[in-house]
Design a protein around this motif. Structure first.
Motif, mmCIF file in Angstrom:
data_model
loop_
_atom_site.group_PDB
_atom_site.id
_atom_site.type_symbol
_atom_site.label_atom_id
_atom_site.label_comp_id
_atom_site.label_asym_id
_atom_site.label_seq_id
_atom_site.Cartn_x
_atom_site.Cartn_y
_atom_site.Cartn_z
ATOM 1 N N VAL A 165 32.147 -11.333 -36.173
ATOM 2 C CA VAL A 165 30.920 -11.533 -35.406
ATOM 3 C C VAL A 165 31.021 -10.748 -34.099
ATOM 4 C CG1 VAL A 165 30.333 -13.769 -36.410
ATOM 5 C CG2 VAL A 165 31.890 -13.674 -34.451
ATOM 6 N N PRO A 166 29.876 -10.453 -33.449
ATOM 7 C CA PRO A 166 29.893 -9.640 -32.222
ATOM 8 C C PRO A 166 30.666 -10.300 -31.086
ATOM 9 C CG PRO A 166 27.674 -9.775 -33.134
ATOM 10 C CD PRO A 166 28.505 -10.760 -33.891
ATOM 11 N N THR A 167 31.175 -9.462 -30.203
ATOM 12 C CA THR A 167 31.869 -9.949 -29.018
ATOM 13 C C THR A 167 30.880 -10.463 -27.976
ATOM 14 O OG1 THR A 167 33.578 -8.301 -29.426
ATOM 15 C CG2 THR A 167 33.593 -9.314 -27.271
ATOM 16 N N ILE A 168 29.657 -9.912 -27.963
ATOM 17 C CA ILE A 168 28.641 -10.374 -27.021
ATOM 18 C C ILE A 168 27.522 -11.088 -27.774
ATOM 19 C CG2 ILE A 168 29.094 -8.691 -25.207
ATOM 20 C CD1 ILE A 168 26.775 -7.031 -26.276
ATOM 21 N N GLU A 169 27.006 -12.131 -27.150
ATOM 22 C CA GLU A 169 25.922 -12.909 -27.740
ATOM 23 C C GLU A 169 24.934 -13.274 -26.633
ATOM 24 O OE1 GLU A 169 25.575 -13.794 -30.918
ATOM 25 O OE2 GLU A 169 27.562 -14.006 -31.851
ATOM 26 N N LYS A 170 23.780 -13.769 -27.015
ATOM 27 C CA LYS A 170 22.843 -14.306 -26.042
ATOM 28 C C LYS A 170 23.457 -15.535 -25.383
ATOM 29 C CE LYS A 170 18.774 -12.723 -28.608
ATOM 30 N NZ LYS A 170 17.585 -13.127 -29.397
ATOM 31 N N THR A 171 23.312 -15.613 -24.068
ATOM 32 C CA THR A 171 23.926 -16.709 -23.318
ATOM 33 C C THR A 171 23.486 -18.072 -23.829
ATOM 34 O OG1 THR A 171 24.060 -15.294 -21.362
ATOM 35 C CG2 THR A 171 24.229 -17.668 -20.999
ATOM 36 N N GLU A 172 22.246 -18.185 -24.222
ATOM 37 C CA GLU A 172 21.702 -19.467 -24.676
ATOM 38 C C GLU A 172 22.457 -20.026 -25.878
ATOM 39 O OE1 GLU A 172 17.409 -21.500 -25.918
ATOM 40 O OE2 GLU A 172 17.645 -19.318 -25.941
ATOM 41 N N LEU A 173 23.035 -19.141 -26.694
ATOM 42 C CA LEU A 173 23.799 -19.609 -27.855
ATOM 43 C C LEU A 173 24.900 -20.556 -27.414
ATOM 44 C CD1 LEU A 173 24.630 -19.453 -30.893
ATOM 45 C CD2 LEU A 173 26.084 -17.515 -30.238
ATOM 46 N N PHE A 174 25.588 -20.229 -26.330
ATOM 47 C CA PHE A 174 26.706 -21.046 -25.876
ATOM 48 C C PHE A 174 26.252 -22.220 -25.006
ATOM 49 C CE2 PHE A 174 28.359 -16.679 -26.438
ATOM 50 C CZ PHE A 174 29.131 -16.935 -27.557
ATOM 51 N N GLY A 197 17.284 -6.996 -18.639
ATOM 52 C CA GLY A 197 17.217 -8.297 -17.989
ATOM 53 C C GLY A 197 17.551 -9.475 -18.873
ATOM 54 N N ARG A 198 18.082 -9.217 -20.071
ATOM 55 C CA ARG A 198 18.470 -10.300 -20.970
ATOM 56 C C ARG A 198 19.846 -10.823 -20.592
ATOM 57 N NH1 ARG A 198 16.992 -6.536 -26.059
ATOM 58 N NH2 ARG A 198 18.409 -5.273 -24.802
ATOM 59 N N SER A 199 20.002 -12.125 -20.574
ATOM 60 C CA SER A 199 21.286 -12.722 -20.222
ATOM 61 C C SER A 199 22.212 -12.714 -21.436
ATOM 62 C CB SER A 199 21.099 -14.161 -19.733
ATOM 63 O OG SER A 199 22.349 -14.717 -19.364
ATOM 64 N N LEU A 200 23.341 -12.023 -21.303
ATOM 65 C CA LEU A 200 24.323 -11.907 -22.381
ATOM 66 C C LEU A 200 25.661 -12.460 -21.911
ATOM 67 C CD1 LEU A 200 23.564 -8.266 -23.616
ATOM 68 C CD2 LEU A 200 22.569 -10.402 -24.446
ATOM 69 N N THR A 201 26.478 -12.877 -22.870
ATOM 70 C CA THR A 201 27.780 -13.479 -22.555
ATOM 71 C C THR A 201 28.840 -12.975 -23.512
ATOM 72 O OG1 THR A 201 26.802 -15.498 -21.617
ATOM 73 C CG2 THR A 201 29.048 -15.677 -22.455
ATOM 74 N N LEU A 202 30.014 -12.645 -22.950
ATOM 75 C CA LEU A 202 31.170 -12.372 -23.804
ATOM 76 C C LEU A 202 31.596 -13.695 -24.419
ATOM 77 C CD1 LEU A 202 33.285 -10.043 -21.464
ATOM 78 C CD2 LEU A 202 31.823 -9.353 -23.370
ATOM 79 N N ARG A 203 31.753 -13.731 -25.723
ATOM 80 C CA ARG A 203 31.948 -15.020 -26.398
ATOM 81 C C ARG A 203 33.191 -15.740 -25.860
ATOM 82 N NH1 ARG A 203 33.753 -12.111 -32.038
ATOM 83 N NH2 ARG A 203 35.887 -11.736 -31.404
ATOM 84 N N PRO A 204 33.033 -17.001 -25.453
ATOM 85 C CA PRO A 204 34.173 -17.784 -24.968
ATOM 86 C C PRO A 204 34.893 -18.539 -26.080
ATOM 87 C CG PRO A 204 32.155 -18.982 -24.577
ATOM 88 C CD PRO A 204 31.753 -17.680 -25.217
ATOM 89 N N GLU A 205 34.269 -18.626 -27.253
ATOM 90 C CA GLU A 205 34.874 -19.303 -28.411
ATOM 91 C C GLU A 205 34.145 -18.806 -29.662
ATOM 92 O OE1 GLU A 205 33.425 -22.477 -30.171
ATOM 93 O OE2 GLU A 205 31.614 -21.397 -29.651
ATOM 94 N N GLY A 206 34.700 -19.116 -30.833
ATOM 95 C CA GLY A 206 34.193 -18.500 -32.054
ATOM 96 C C GLY A 206 33.189 -19.309 -32.860
ATOM 97 N N THR A 207 33.232 -20.625 -32.766
ATOM 98 C CA THR A 207 32.440 -21.463 -33.667
ATOM 99 C C THR A 207 30.942 -21.235 -33.526
ATOM 100 O OG1 THR A 207 34.165 -23.152 -33.729
ATOM 101 C CG2 THR A 207 31.961 -23.830 -34.380
#
Length: 421
Positions: free
Chosen positions: A42-51, A74-84
């Motif tokens: 899965v991607p290393t970056i995701e939409k922040t809202e996912l987490f 202007g989209r908020s993105l996050t480097l994934r902090p966990e995998g689930t």
């Protein structure tokens, strides 16, 4: 020294250190296949809202530890902090439910959290993990815990302990939280800063605080407040673990730090790692997929910290052999020798021989020195004399013995010599 240095909380992995990573990853992939898991990336970056939605808005991860930024739109993105959460998102987005249930998936990759770097804890760290979607049977929980036990045993680890608990359904947990708040309320002024903050946001995390251990010792146990469904599930989980022959202890203080867990929660700690003792953890999350706008789908999973696992392997002085070994070094002189060496290297590699071809402007003496540094057992020499005779010379680097071999028999002879080692 260059001004370009690695970022704090990250590390370079190379040389002798790589053998531990290969050892762990190869053992894991082999066992995952035997347990019939499929790999997912899965991607290393995701939409922040996912987490924030999946992991929990009030968790330490979302509040303090995520690497979050706005992209050029202007989209908020996050480097994934966990995998689930990422795997659950992929399960929904790619309609993996259409391939039947349960879906058994595993992953290996980097995660990112802004934490204070210390032994076994990095800001970029690697996890291997597994998720099972589509079954609420406690046998799935037991199988994951059995996998971890088998995996650590295959790594030759022995000084670890599996701890299990049930944190019940969402409804029973909410009732327990109120009871826990009443217990901690008079103690609150004397608790650490983190516990005072978590009292209102994530009160169950007070149970696994490393500072206020005495306060948690007398806290009411969640096992006394489980609903009937959770009690039955937990009892069956223990029954299956006993059949599997997996040793474990029941610890009502195991709560995990993420909001999505329900019923089963478990951790594995290594007894030689001090404060950073937890090397694996996981549990059941029957509401996560639905929280992420997918169909109601039960799930269960775990994650293992690779850096901490490697520390545990080192602490137990487990011998790990490097996969890197050059079997043959091809040394040559002159343009004709170079051409013949190139052809021979291609042929030997095709046959499966680990071959180092001299690719530098070294003289023959320099090539022998280089082969010695690589700890190569045999050097194949090709010079003008060898070309004129239609042979190559094979030198045994341990005893200096040299053998002339017809060019067409090189593979057979070198294989025979390697098998003698």
């Amino acid at each position: 020294m260059s001004a370009f240095t690695k970022i704090k909380g990250t590390k370079d992995v190379f040389g002798e250190e790589m053998k531990y990573w290969e050892y762990v990853e190869n053992k894991a992939k082999d066992l995952f296949k035997r347990y019939a898991f499929k790999e997912i990336r899965v991607p290393t970056i995701e939409k922040t809202e996912l987490f924030s939605r999946g992991v929990g808005q009030e968790t330490d991860i979302v509040q303090k530890e995520m690497y979050t930024f706005d992209d050029k739109k202007g989209r908020s993105l996050t480097l994934r902090p966990e995998g689930t959460a990422s795997v659950a998102r992929a399960y929904i987005e790619n309609s993996l439910i259409s391939f039947g249930s349960p879906q058994k998936l595993f992953y290996i990759g980097p995660m990112f959290r802004y934490e204070k770097p210390q032994s076994g804890r990095y800001r970029e760290f690697y996890q291997l993990g597994a998720e099972i979607f589509g079954t609420d049977h406690p046998l799935a929980d037991a199988e994951l815990i059995a996998f971890i036990y088998d995996f650590f045993s295959n790594l030759k680890l022995s000084n670890f302990r599996i701890k299990i608990n049930s944190i019940g359904t969402f409804e029973s947990r909410e009732k327990y939280k109120e009871i826990l708040k009443k217990y901690y309320e008079p103690l609150l002024p004397n608790l650490c800063e983190d516990c005072q903050r978590r009292y209102n946001t994530n009160v169950m995390r007070l149970l696994d605080c490393k500072k206020d251990v005495e306060a948690s010792k007398k806290a009411p146990s969640i096992l006394d407040y489980l609903d009937e469904e959770s009690q039955k599930h937990f009892k069956e989980l223990q029954h299956f673990l006993n059949i599997y022959g997996v040793p474990y202890v029941v610890d009502p203080k195991i709560v995990r730090g993420l909001d999505y867990y329900t019923k089963t929660a478990f951790e594995v700690e290594h007894l030689n790692l001090g404060e950073q003792a937890v090397i694996a953890g996981g549990g059941r999350y029957d509401n996560l997929v639905e929280q992420l706008e997918g169909p109601k789908t039960p799930g269960v999973g775990f994650a293992i910290g690779i850096e901490r696992l490697i520390e545990a392997i080192k602490k137990e002085n487990i011998f790990v052999k490097s996969d890197y070994n050059v079997e043959v070094y091809i040394a040559y002189q002159g343009e004709k020798g170079q051409a013949e060496a190139l052809k021979l290297s291609k042929y030997l590699r095709k046959k499966g021989i680990k071959t180092f071809l001299n690719i530098s402007k070294r003289n023959l003496r320099g090539q022998f020195k280089h082969a010695d540094r690589l700890n190569v057992k045999f050097v194949i020499i090709i010079g003008d004399e060898e070309i004129s005779k239609g042979i190559v010379t094979i030198k045994n680097m341990e005893n200096g013995e040299q053998t002339e071999v017809e060019k067409n028999w090189v593979y057979e002879i070198i294989t025979e010599k390697l098998n003698e080692k």
